[in-house]
Design a protein around this motif. Structure first.
Motif, mmCIF file in Angstrom:
data_model
loop_
_atom_site.group_PDB
_atom_site.id
_atom_site.type_symbol
_atom_site.label_atom_id
_atom_site.label_comp_id
_atom_site.label_asym_id
_atom_site.label_seq_id
_atom_site.Cartn_x
_atom_site.Cartn_y
_atom_site.Cartn_z
ATOM 1 N N LYS A 100 -99.438 29.250 96.744
ATOM 2 C CA LYS A 100 -98.276 28.817 95.965
ATOM 3 C C LYS A 100 -98.626 28.685 94.481
ATOM 4 N N ALA A 101 -99.843 28.240 94.192
ATOM 5 C CA ALA A 101 -100.287 28.214 92.793
ATOM 6 C C ALA A 101 -100.336 29.624 92.224
ATOM 7 N N ALA A 102 -100.854 30.568 93.011
ATOM 8 C CA ALA A 102 -100.925 31.954 92.553
ATOM 9 C C ALA A 102 -99.532 32.529 92.335
ATOM 10 N N ALA A 103 -98.592 32.174 93.200
ATOM 11 C CA ALA A 103 -97.212 32.651 93.034
ATOM 12 C C ALA A 103 -96.633 32.160 91.717
ATOM 13 N N PHE A 104 -96.865 30.897 91.411
ATOM 14 C CA PHE A 104 -96.332 30.324 90.184
ATOM 15 C C PHE A 104 -96.987 30.971 88.962
ATOM 16 N N GLY A 105 -98.296 31.199 89.043
ATOM 17 C CA GLY A 105 -98.985 31.849 87.939
ATOM 18 C C GLY A 105 -98.571 33.290 87.763
ATOM 19 N N ALA A 106 -98.391 34.019 88.874
ATOM 20 C CA ALA A 106 -97.957 35.413 88.793
ATOM 21 C C ALA A 106 -96.565 35.511 88.186
ATOM 22 N N TYR A 107 -95.712 34.559 88.514
ATOM 23 C CA TYR A 107 -94.361 34.534 87.945
ATOM 24 C C TYR A 107 -94.426 34.349 86.425
ATOM 25 N N PRO B 14 -105.866 35.979 86.330
ATOM 26 C CA PRO B 14 -106.124 34.560 86.594
ATOM 27 C C PRO B 14 -104.891 33.839 87.141
ATOM 28 N N ALA B 15 -104.062 34.535 87.926
ATOM 29 C CA ALA B 15 -102.769 33.984 88.342
ATOM 30 C C ALA B 15 -102.904 32.622 89.013
ATOM 31 N N ALA B 16 -103.823 32.490 89.964
ATOM 32 C CA ALA B 16 -103.919 31.239 90.715
ATOM 33 C C ALA B 16 -104.366 30.072 89.831
ATOM 34 N N ALA B 17 -105.373 30.309 88.984
ATOM 35 C CA ALA B 17 -105.835 29.241 88.091
ATOM 36 C C ALA B 17 -104.758 28.887 87.068
ATOM 37 N N LEU B 18 -104.081 29.902 86.538
ATOM 38 C CA LEU B 18 -102.998 29.636 85.589
ATOM 39 C C LEU B 18 -101.880 28.854 86.261
ATOM 40 N N GLY B 19 -101.493 29.284 87.457
ATOM 41 C CA GLY B 19 -100.440 28.561 88.168
ATOM 42 C C GLY B 19 -100.820 27.121 88.444
ATOM 43 N N ALA B 20 -102.088 26.897 88.814
ATOM 44 C CA ALA B 20 -102.556 25.525 89.051
ATOM 45 C C ALA B 20 -102.457 24.690 87.783
ATOM 46 N N ALA B 21 -102.816 25.283 86.633
ATOM 47 C CA ALA B 21 -102.733 24.559 85.367
ATOM 48 C C ALA B 21 -101.290 24.180 85.042
ATOM 49 N N THR C 237 -115.754 31.330 97.942
ATOM 50 C CA THR C 237 -117.032 31.681 97.320
ATOM 51 C C THR C 237 -117.104 31.326 95.841
ATOM 52 N N LYS C 238 -115.970 31.388 95.133
ATOM 53 C CA LYS C 238 -116.008 31.118 93.700
ATOM 54 C C LYS C 238 -114.827 30.252 93.279
ATOM 55 N N THR C 239 -115.034 29.549 92.167
ATOM 56 C CA THR C 239 -113.982 28.750 91.552
ATOM 57 C C THR C 239 -113.699 29.323 90.179
ATOM 58 N N ASP C 240 -112.451 29.679 89.953
ATOM 59 C CA ASP C 240 -111.999 30.242 88.684
ATOM 60 C C ASP C 240 -111.331 29.116 87.897
ATOM 61 N N ALA C 241 -111.758 28.879 86.675
ATOM 62 C CA ALA C 241 -111.221 27.796 85.854
ATOM 63 C C ALA C 241 -110.696 28.352 84.542
ATOM 64 N N VAL C 242 -109.527 27.867 84.125
ATOM 65 C CA VAL C 242 -108.960 28.285 82.844
ATOM 66 C C VAL C 242 -108.500 27.063 82.058
ATOM 67 N N VAL C 243 -108.514 27.228 80.736
ATOM 68 C CA VAL C 243 -107.880 26.268 79.835
ATOM 69 C C VAL C 243 -106.631 26.943 79.280
#
Length: 316
Positions: free
Chosen positions: A110-117, A293-300, A10-16
């Motif tokens: 997996k992106a969220a896992a990396f961001g949460a870490y 923002p764990a998943a967006a941070l992990g993706a970055a 439903t939504k896309t979360d974006a971070v810099v």
């Protein structure tokens, strides 16, 4: 500057993300449906978050995208992202030329896992080169991501952490995978909503409310959810011996109501077993802060890495 996108149904979360790891800007957009709209959404999200941060596309060195579905190694191609209307999409190949920025795609859990870490390390002042964590995503489905010593652990075929379809009760409810009593059939938000089968915008919350009011069907569903989550925690600790299991995903909006039930299940299993008591499982479970923002941070962070994973990443 690095940009990360968490593209959900439903939504896309974006971070810099700035060079020091801090989040310089964050925006949310509605996610489109189907391949063309997914590409449009990704491009729009990068432009929007760059504008919010007061930077141009030339200031962005990489874009990482976390998205449901299978990710074909080395290509940025997405398969079977059914909640987004995508059967096959060369997401990186479509987005990178438009932006003029390298794009890397990762499975969303997996992106969220990396961001949460990374978030947990910064919050607790931990050395991210050491330690281990499992991120257990409690959403429509159930899946986990594993991080050890600062690296995602994918396993031989990319299925490390796929605990949702481990059957823990052969006599339990039917699962969409064909088995019975899978963790996802017990604790997945989609499965609970289907079994509850009553109108409501937040069916899992409704189940908890009805259980508090004495509804026996709701109480059984609530007990099964806690039992499924506790089973996943035990499996992750017993197989990977992670330092901590972090719970995230939409179901965790229940907060302490969920954590209290899960802690009670873990305590009950420890009561009968000195070995289980020695693992101190109740102390090894944490809740990801609401709105993280764990998943967006992990993706970055993953988008900024060089090289590609060697195996296909599973659906999450």
């Amino acid at each position: 500057m690095r940009v990360g996108l968490d593209m959900g149904g439903t939504k896309t979360d974006a971070v810099v993300v700035a060079a020091d790891g801090s989040i310089a800007a964050r925006v949310r957009l509605a996610t489109g449906w189907g391949g063309e709209e997914i590409v449009r959404t990704a491009v729009a999200a990068v432009n929007a978050v760059a504008t919010d941060a007061g930077i141009g596309l030339d200031d962005i060195v990489s874009v990482g995208v976390g998205i449901p579905g299978q990710i074909e190694a080395g290509t940025g191609r997405v398969w079977h992202a059914v909640n987004l209307g995508v059967d096959e999409l060369d997401l990186a190949g479509e987005v990178a030329p438009v932006l003029g920025i390298p794009v890397r795609v990762e499975n969303d859990v997996k992106a969220a896992a990396f961001g949460a870490y990374a978030l947990r390390g910064s919050t607790h002042g931990l050395d991210l080169r050491h330690g281990s964590m499992a991120y257990l995503n409690l959403g429509t489905g159930i899946a986990a991501g594993l991080v050890t010593n600062g690296e995602l652990w994918r396993g031989a075929r990319g299925t490390a952490g796929e605990v949702g379809h481990i059957s823990v009760d052969p006599q339990g409810p039917a699962c969409r995978c064909g088995q019975r009593g899978c963790i996802e059939a017990l604790a997945g938000g989609g499965a609970i909503a289907e079994r509850w089968n009553r109108p409501g915008r937040l069916p899992v919350r409704d189940v908890f409310d009805a259980a508090d009011a004495g509804d026996p069907e709701a109480a059984a569903l609530r007990s099964g959810l806690a039992g499924g989550v506790a089973a996943a925690v035990r499996i992750l600790v017993l197989t990977a011996d992670v330092d901590v299991v972090v719970l995230g995903g939409g179901v965790t909006a229940l907060g302490d109501r969920l954590m209290t039930d899960v802690a009670a299940e873990l305590a009950a299993s420890a009561e009968a077993s000195p070995f289980m008591r020695s693992l101190r499982l109740e102390e090894r479970v944490e809740l990801l802060p609401t709105g993280s923002p764990a998943a967006a941070l992990g993706a970055a962070l993953i988008g900024a890495q060089t090289g590609e994973p060697e195996e296909v990443l599973t659906h999450g």
